[in-house]
Design an enzyme around this catalytic site. Structure first.
Site: not given
Ligand code: DHK
Length: 151
Positions: A14-15, A22, A27, A78, A81, A84, A91, A102, A104, A111, A115
């Site tokens: 998400p996001n 953003r 990021y 990735n 959110a 977390h 699973d 993984e 990020h 942070r 997180r």
């Molecule tokens: C991306 C997100 O959207 C956050 O919710 C994570 C992660 C970190 C990133 O750093 O890519 O906490």
């Protein structure tokens, strides 16, 4: 000797579709399309074919992970959110019998406390964080050597 070709799935949670606008101080300024294009180009050099996807939905990400069985040799994820919060993604990865990296963009350990825990880390081969979009390239490199070692 030419390297064995592999299909690699790259999942974004998400996001991450909002990258570029953003919180760029956290990021970076690359959009998700920029990162996908970089991955596409680099994957070609490594002998990988990639499928790069993003979803804001936890259930859809679970479905993508389930469908990776038999179709992909490695997964880069990735989970945004959901990293977390998601026992469901944890699973689903546990059932997968392929190496999972993984990623990020930021360094979650530097942070907010919420997180600091990841449901993905215990079921991943390793974690790459804090290097922005370059982390995806590092993850593809990690998969290349893991898959070469598997033979
Ligand atoms: C991306 C997100 O959207 C956050 O919710 C994570 C992660 C970190 C990133 O750093 O890519 O906490």
């Amino acid at each position: 000797m030419p390297k064995q070709r592999h299909n690699i799935l790259i999942l974004n949670g998400p996001n991450l579709n909002m990258l570029g606008s953003r919180e760029p101080e956290i990021y970076g300024i690359q959009t998700l399309t920029d990162i996908a294009n970089d991955c596409e180009e680099y994957a070609g050099e490594l002998g990988f074919t990639i499928d790069f996807r993003q979803s804001n939905s936890e259930g859809e990400l679970v479905t993508f992970i389930q469908q990776a069985r038999g179709a992909f040799s490695g997964l880069v994820i990735n989970a945004g959110a959901y990293t977390h919060t998601s026992v469901a993604i944890h699973d689903a990865i546990k059932i997968l019998e392929i190496p999972v990296i993984e990623v990020h963009l930021s360094n979650p350990q530097a942070r907010e406390a919420f997180r600091h825990h990841s449901y993905i880390s215990p079921v991943a081969k390793g974690t790459i964080c804090g290097f922005g979009g370059h982390g995806y390239i590092l993850a593809l490199n990690a998969l290349r050597s893991l898959l070469d070692d598997e033979g």
